[in-house]
Motif scaffolding. Structure first.
Motif, PDB file in Angstrom:
ATOM      1  N   TRP A 242     -13.669  -7.055   6.820  1.00  0.00           N
ATOM      2  CA  TRP A 242     -13.106  -5.752   6.493  1.00  0.00           C
ATOM      3  C   TRP A 242     -11.645  -5.919   6.092  1.00  0.00           C
ATOM      4  CZ3 TRP A 242      -8.993  -3.504   9.224  1.00  0.00           C
ATOM      5  CH2 TRP A 242      -8.614  -4.197  10.384  1.00  0.00           C
ATOM      6  N   SER A 243     -11.110  -4.899   5.448  1.00  0.00           N
ATOM      7  CA  SER A 243      -9.706  -4.903   5.038  1.00  0.00           C
ATOM      8  C   SER A 243      -9.270  -3.478   4.763  1.00  0.00           C
ATOM      9  CB  SER A 243      -9.501  -5.775   3.787  1.00  0.00           C
ATOM     10  OG  SER A 243     -10.243  -5.251   2.699  1.00  0.00           O
TER      11      SER A 243
ATOM     12  N   LEU B 185      -6.364  -1.524  -4.073  1.00  0.00           N
ATOM     13  CA  LEU B 185      -5.571  -2.705  -3.744  1.00  0.00           C
ATOM     14  C   LEU B 185      -5.709  -2.973  -2.255  1.00  0.00           C
ATOM     15  CD1 LEU B 185      -3.550  -4.716  -5.121  1.00  0.00           C
ATOM     16  CD2 LEU B 185      -1.727  -3.308  -4.150  1.00  0.00           C
ATOM     17  N   ARG B 186      -5.962  -4.232  -1.911  1.00  0.00           N
ATOM     18  CA  ARG B 186      -6.024  -4.614  -0.505  1.00  0.00           C
ATOM     19  C   ARG B 186      -4.616  -4.773   0.066  1.00  0.00           C
ATOM     20  NH1 ARG B 186     -11.260  -6.688   0.721  1.00  0.00           N
ATOM     21  NH2 ARG B 186     -12.473  -7.222  -1.146  1.00  0.00           N
ATOM     22  N   GLU B 187      -4.534  -4.814   1.382  1.00  0.00           N
ATOM     23  CA  GLU B 187      -3.240  -4.949   2.029  1.00  0.00           C
ATOM     24  C   GLU B 187      -2.634  -6.325   1.841  1.00  0.00           C
ATOM     25  OE1 GLU B 187      -3.676  -4.320   6.194  1.00  0.00           O
ATOM     26  OE2 GLU B 187      -5.476  -5.565   6.347  1.00  0.00           O
ATOM     27  N   ASP B 188      -3.442  -7.311   1.399  1.00  0.00           N
ATOM     28  CA  ASP B 188      -2.898  -8.632   1.102  1.00  0.00           C
ATOM     29  C   ASP B 188      -2.555  -8.790  -0.372  1.00  0.00           C
ATOM     30  OD1 ASP B 188      -5.412  -8.674   0.062  1.00  0.00           O
ATOM     31  OD2 ASP B 188      -6.026 -10.565   0.976  1.00  0.00           O
ATOM     32  N   ALA B 189      -2.465  -7.664  -1.100  1.00  0.00           N
ATOM     33  CA  ALA B 189      -2.044  -7.609  -2.500  1.00  0.00           C
ATOM     34  C   ALA B 189      -3.090  -8.152  -3.466  1.00  0.00           C
ATOM     35  CB  ALA B 189      -0.715  -8.340  -2.711  1.00  0.00           C
ATOM     36  N   THR B 190      -4.326  -8.316  -3.040  1.00  0.00           N
ATOM     37  CA  THR B 190      -5.404  -8.698  -3.944  1.00  0.00           C
ATOM     38  C   THR B 190      -6.218  -7.458  -4.297  1.00  0.00           C
ATOM     39  OG1 THR B 190      -6.862  -9.216  -2.078  1.00  0.00           O
ATOM     40  CG2 THR B 190      -5.545 -11.018  -2.994  1.00  0.00           C
ATOM     41  N   PRO B 191      -6.821  -7.417  -5.476  1.00  0.00           N
ATOM     42  CA  PRO B 191      -7.578  -6.217  -5.869  1.00  0.00           C
ATOM     43  C   PRO B 191      -8.886  -6.112  -5.107  1.00  0.00           C
ATOM     44  CG  PRO B 191      -7.750  -7.900  -7.564  1.00  0.00           C
ATOM     45  CD  PRO B 191      -6.761  -8.418  -6.558  1.00  0.00           C
ATOM     46  N   PHE B 192      -9.262  -4.896  -4.784  1.00  0.00           N
ATOM     47  CA  PHE B 192     -10.567  -4.613  -4.201  1.00  0.00           C
ATOM     48  C   PHE B 192     -11.496  -4.213  -5.345  1.00  0.00           C
ATOM     49  CE2 PHE B 192     -13.636  -1.477  -2.542  1.00  0.00           C
ATOM     50  CZ  PHE B 192     -14.282  -2.256  -1.606  1.00  0.00           C
ATOM     51  N   VAL B 193     -12.493  -5.044  -5.605  1.00  0.00           N
ATOM     52  CA  VAL B 193     -13.382  -4.871  -6.745  1.00  0.00           C
ATOM     53  C   VAL B 193     -14.750  -4.409  -6.234  1.00  0.00           C
ATOM     54  CG1 VAL B 193     -14.472  -5.986  -8.730  1.00  0.00           C
ATOM     55  CG2 VAL B 193     -12.165  -6.663  -8.025  1.00  0.00           C
ATOM     56  N   ARG B 194     -15.203  -3.312  -6.792  1.00  0.00           N
ATOM     57  CA  ARG B 194     -16.555  -2.829  -6.475  1.00  0.00           C
ATOM     58  C   ARG B 194     -17.534  -3.539  -7.404  1.00  0.00           C
ATOM     59  NH1 ARG B 194     -20.801  -2.051  -4.760  1.00  0.00           N
ATOM     60  NH2 ARG B 194     -21.910  -0.093  -4.414  1.00  0.00           N
TER      61      ARG B 194
ATOM     62  N   ALA C 223      -7.867   3.554   3.054  1.00  0.00           N
ATOM     63  CA  ALA C 223      -9.203   3.482   3.623  1.00  0.00           C
ATOM     64  C   ALA C 223      -9.416   2.104   4.232  1.00  0.00           C
ATOM     65  CB  ALA C 223     -10.262   3.762   2.557  1.00  0.00           C
ATOM     66  N   VAL C 224     -10.501   2.007   4.974  1.00  0.00           N
ATOM     67  CA  VAL C 224     -10.959   0.736   5.530  1.00  0.00           C
ATOM     68  C   VAL C 224     -12.274   0.398   4.853  1.00  0.00           C
ATOM     69  CG1 VAL C 224     -11.736  -0.472   7.592  1.00  0.00           C
ATOM     70  CG2 VAL C 224      -9.804   1.101   7.733  1.00  0.00           C
ATOM     71  N   ALA C 225     -12.345  -0.768   4.232  1.00  0.00           N
ATOM     72  CA  ALA C 225     -13.542  -1.206   3.514  1.00  0.00           C
ATOM     73  C   ALA C 225     -14.168  -2.362   4.254  1.00  0.00           C
ATOM     74  CB  ALA C 225     -13.189  -1.615   2.083  1.00  0.00           C
TER      75      ALA C 225
ATOM     76  N   LEU D  44       0.809  -1.216   0.000  1.00  0.00           N
ATOM     77  CA  LEU D  44       0.000   0.000   0.000  1.00  0.00           C
ATOM     78  C   LEU D  44       0.840   1.262   0.000  1.00  0.00           C
ATOM     79  CD1 LEU D  44      -2.859  -0.948   2.498  1.00  0.00           C
ATOM     80  CD2 LEU D  44      -2.741  -1.256   0.023  1.00  0.00           C
ATOM     81  N   ARG D  45       2.165   1.135   0.095  1.00  0.00           N
ATOM     82  CA  ARG D  45       2.992   2.338   0.054  1.00  0.00           C
ATOM     83  C   ARG D  45       3.010   2.924  -1.348  1.00  0.00           C
ATOM     84  NH1 ARG D  45       9.298   2.149   1.659  1.00  0.00           N
ATOM     85  NH2 ARG D  45       9.370   1.081  -0.360  1.00  0.00           N
ATOM     86  N   ARG D  46       3.219   2.089  -2.342  1.00  0.00           N
ATOM     87  CA  ARG D  46       3.118   2.495  -3.751  1.00  0.00           C
ATOM     88  C   ARG D  46       2.211   1.492  -4.439  1.00  0.00           C
ATOM     89  NH1 ARG D  46       9.403   3.920  -5.451  1.00  0.00           N
ATOM     90  NH2 ARG D  46       9.727   5.606  -3.924  1.00  0.00           N
ATOM     91  N   VAL D  47       1.006   1.909  -4.683  1.00  0.00           N
ATOM     92  CA  VAL D  47      -0.013   0.983  -5.164  1.00  0.00           C
ATOM     93  C   VAL D  47       0.195   0.709  -6.653  1.00  0.00           C
ATOM     94  CG1 VAL D  47      -2.478   0.599  -5.459  1.00  0.00           C
ATOM     95  CG2 VAL D  47      -1.629   1.823  -3.447  1.00  0.00           C
ATOM     96  N   ARG D  48       0.255  -0.574  -6.968  1.00  0.00           N
ATOM     97  CA  ARG D  48       0.291  -1.023  -8.368  1.00  0.00           C
ATOM     98  C   ARG D  48      -0.732  -2.131  -8.512  1.00  0.00           C
ATOM     99  NH1 ARG D  48       6.627  -1.239 -10.420  1.00  0.00           N
ATOM    100  NH2 ARG D  48       7.072   0.995 -10.127  1.00  0.00           N
ATOM    101  N   MET D  49      -1.752  -1.848  -9.287  1.00  0.00           N
ATOM    102  CA  MET D  49      -2.824  -2.815  -9.465  1.00  0.00           C
ATOM    103  C   MET D  49      -2.337  -4.021 -10.262  1.00  0.00           C
ATOM    104  SD  MET D  49      -5.421  -1.580  -7.878  1.00  0.00           S
ATOM    105  CE  MET D  49      -6.817  -2.490  -8.528  1.00  0.00           C
ATOM    106  N   PRO D  50      -2.840  -5.213  -9.963  1.00  0.00           N
ATOM    107  CA  PRO D  50      -2.472  -6.391 -10.759  1.00  0.00           C
ATOM    108  C   PRO D  50      -2.844  -6.208 -12.221  1.00  0.00           C
ATOM    109  CG  PRO D  50      -3.606  -7.034  -8.740  1.00  0.00           C
ATOM    110  CD  PRO D  50      -3.717  -5.555  -8.841  1.00  0.00           C
ATOM    111  N   ARG D  51      -2.010  -6.739 -13.096  1.00  0.00           N
ATOM    112  CA  ARG D  51      -2.246  -6.570 -14.524  1.00  0.00           C
ATOM    113  C   ARG D  51      -3.357  -7.464 -15.034  1.00  0.00           C
ATOM    114  NH1 ARG D  51       3.972  -6.335 -16.941  1.00  0.00           N
ATOM    115  NH2 ARG D  51       4.640  -4.468 -15.764  1.00  0.00           N
ATOM    116  N   LYS D  52      -3.459  -8.673 -14.509  1.00  0.00           N
ATOM    117  CA  LYS D  52      -4.443  -9.634 -15.006  1.00  0.00           C
ATOM    118  C   LYS D  52      -5.761  -9.437 -14.259  1.00  0.00           C
ATOM    119  CE  LYS D  52      -0.992 -13.111 -16.287  1.00  0.00           C
ATOM    120  NZ  LYS D  52      -0.535 -14.517 -16.103  1.00  0.00           N
ATOM    121  N   LEU D  53      -6.528  -8.455 -14.704  1.00  0.00           N
ATOM    122  CA  LEU D  53      -7.843  -8.198 -14.148  1.00  0.00           C
ATOM    123  C   LEU D  53      -8.861  -8.284 -15.275  1.00  0.00           C
ATOM    124  CD1 LEU D  53      -7.138  -5.184 -11.757  1.00  0.00           C
ATOM    125  CD2 LEU D  53      -7.526  -7.558 -11.130  1.00  0.00           C
ATOM    126  N   ARG D  54      -9.836  -9.149 -15.099  1.00  0.00           N
ATOM    127  CA  ARG D  54     -10.856  -9.330 -16.126  1.00  0.00           C
ATOM    128  C   ARG D  54     -12.018  -8.382 -15.859  1.00  0.00           C
ATOM    129  NH1 ARG D  54     -11.321 -15.943 -16.708  1.00  0.00           N
ATOM    130  NH2 ARG D  54      -9.147 -16.316 -17.382  1.00  0.00           N
TER     131      ARG D  54
END
Length: 459
Positions: free
Chosen positions: A402-403, A166-175, A393-395, A146-156
């Motif tokens: 939550w994460s 991006l979540r703190e466990d390196a998985t994307p947060f999808v709305r 943020a906290v979601a 979360l210091r420098r956010v880089r979204m995963p490239r393979k997102l469908r």
């Protein structure tokens, strides 16, 4: 003297290598993890797995057959057996490994030891998820993603699914509006709330979705996205005119669903539906996402006439939140504070907003407004967000999960350009045409004229 020269010759490259590794760890943690951190962590895990599991209380007594086999073949001490470990799978941010739990163990036992495992294997964090009964997955994160956010490239990308953080466990947060239809997003000034909203609008702009905005700050937040908006209200008076139109649109869609239900008895069961997603594609109305920025402005009143208008708008928002999902109408409500002190109906409206995202807030009461009714234990996590990390943020949602998440940077110009490029996707909704914002025509780029060469002078 010769030994000193040899030492300098050997120590120079070693010092340079160590300095380069330290620089990469500080400035390029992803590169450092891939080259240094991952091999070191893998060696630590493999060499100390049994002893670490035993120290964490995750090892169990061996079976009688195992005890007899060990005593019959060797004289070594019979030690407790750790959970069976699967293959180590490296990732760009850490590594993953699955564990098969012993009889009597549960995932909570492993989750309780996550902090011990983090220190034992020298990683930034350890997260535990349940794969299936008896099997858990350890997700080791090598550095602070979360210091420098880089979204995963393979997102469908999918309809009404937008990866925004991006979540703190390196998985994307999808709305995902199909799963969680309505959301409340709170945050103080400069907390990153507007950045979160930009990602949502830019992600939905590329999809066949109608975008409707209510921005009572004279439209300064949503006006740049006007080419892609089907309707925009920039003050409470316009919002009071727009909301009844959305209510009528919702009622018309329910009439369409009801007409579809009154069909012949021999119609297959899969064609009977209670929402728009069960309708045939050629009959299905386009989904509508309503963005409400600074929702408190709709609640503030100065006169008795304003109070009547406020009550009517709040009632309409509550109706949209309660009934809009089946009609394909979704709410995205944003503000700095949102609680009972805003007036009648505020708490009822908040209860309909299932998902919550709380950025940095100015006081604990604001964090309780966002998260206190769904996950009281995370209020302290929302209050601990530092101003130096905008977008953090906290979601959470009503399930209690939550994460921590963080939105990557997206400039207002890039988001507005995405909306201009997607202007052709604005759906045809006749009821919303009177509220369609005026889009200024961009002046054409100046093209250089033909080069005129002087004619040679001849005698």
């Amino acid at each position: 003297m010769t030994d000193l020269a040899t030492l300098l010759e050997v120590g120079g490259p070693v010092a340079a290598l160590g300095g380069g590794a330290a620089y990469a760890r500080a400035r390029h943690p992803g590169v450092y993890w891939s080259t240094v951190g991952l091999p070191v962590c893998t060696v630590r895990l493999l060499s100390s797995y049994g002893s670490v599991m035993e120290a964490c209380g995750l090892a169990v007594a061996p079976s009688r057959l195992r005890v007899l086999a060990v005593k019959a073949t060797t004289r070594r001490e019979v030690r407790p057996v750790p959970p069976r470990r699967g293959i180590i799978r490296p990732t760009t941010t850490g590594l993953r490994v699955r564990l098969r739990l012993a009889p009597g163990q549960e995932p909570a036992d492993v989750a309780a030891s996550a902090e011990r495992l983090r220190h034992a294997w020298g990683v930034h964090a350890v997260y535990v998820t349940t794969v299936k009964p008896g099997v858990v997955e350890l997700r080791l994160v090598g550095f602070d993603v979360l210091r420098r956010v880089r979204m995963p490239r393979k997102l469908r990308p999918d309809l009404l699914r937008v990866p925004v953080a991006l979540r703190e466990d390196a998985t994307p947060f999808v709305r995902d509006y199909r799963t969680v239809p309505h959301q409340l997003t709170l945050g103080a000034t400069l907390s990153g709330k507007s950045m979160y909203l930009r990602h949502l609008v830019a992600g939905l702009a590329r999809q066949p979705v109608a975008l409707v905005g209510i921005d009572c700050k004279r439209g300064v937040e949503l006006a740049p996205f006007a080419p892609r908006l089907s309707a925009l209200a920039t003050d409470p008076e316009q919002a009071a005119e727009l909301l009844p139109v959305l209510i009528r649109e919702m009622e018309d869609r329910y009439d369409l669903i009801k007409a579809r239900q009154g069909i012949a008895p021999n119609t297959p069961d899969e064609e009977i539906t209670s929402d728009i997603w069960g309708l045939p594609e050629h009959e299905r109305p386009v989904p509508v996402v309503l963005f409400v920025d600074e929702v408190a402005e709709l609640f503030l009143v100065a006169t008795k006439k304003d109070e009547e208008r406020r009550d009517e708008m709040v009632t309409q928002l509550i109706r949209l939140a309660q009934l809009g999902r089946a009609a394909g109408i979704y709410l995205e409500v944003c503000g700095q504070r949102f609680g009972a002190e805003l007036g009648k109906g505020a708490t009822m409206l908040r209860a309909q907003l299932t998902s919550r995202v709380c950025h940095r807030v100015n006081d604990e009461a604001s964090a309780k407004m966002a998260l206190g009714d769904i996950a009281p234990e995370v209020v302290s996590a929302a209050c601990a967000i530092a101003p130096e990390r905008p977008g953090l943020a906290v979601a959470g949602d009503t399930s209690g999960g939550w994460s921590r998440i963080r939105t990557p940077h997206l400039s207002l110009g890039d988001a507005a350009e995405t909306c201009r490029e997607s202007a052709r996707l604005v759906p045809d909704l006749p009821a919303l045409k009177p509220f369609r914002p005026n889009v200024p025509v961009r002046p054409p780029a100046e093209t250089p004229g033909p080069v005129v060469r002087p004619r040679p002078v001849t005698d």
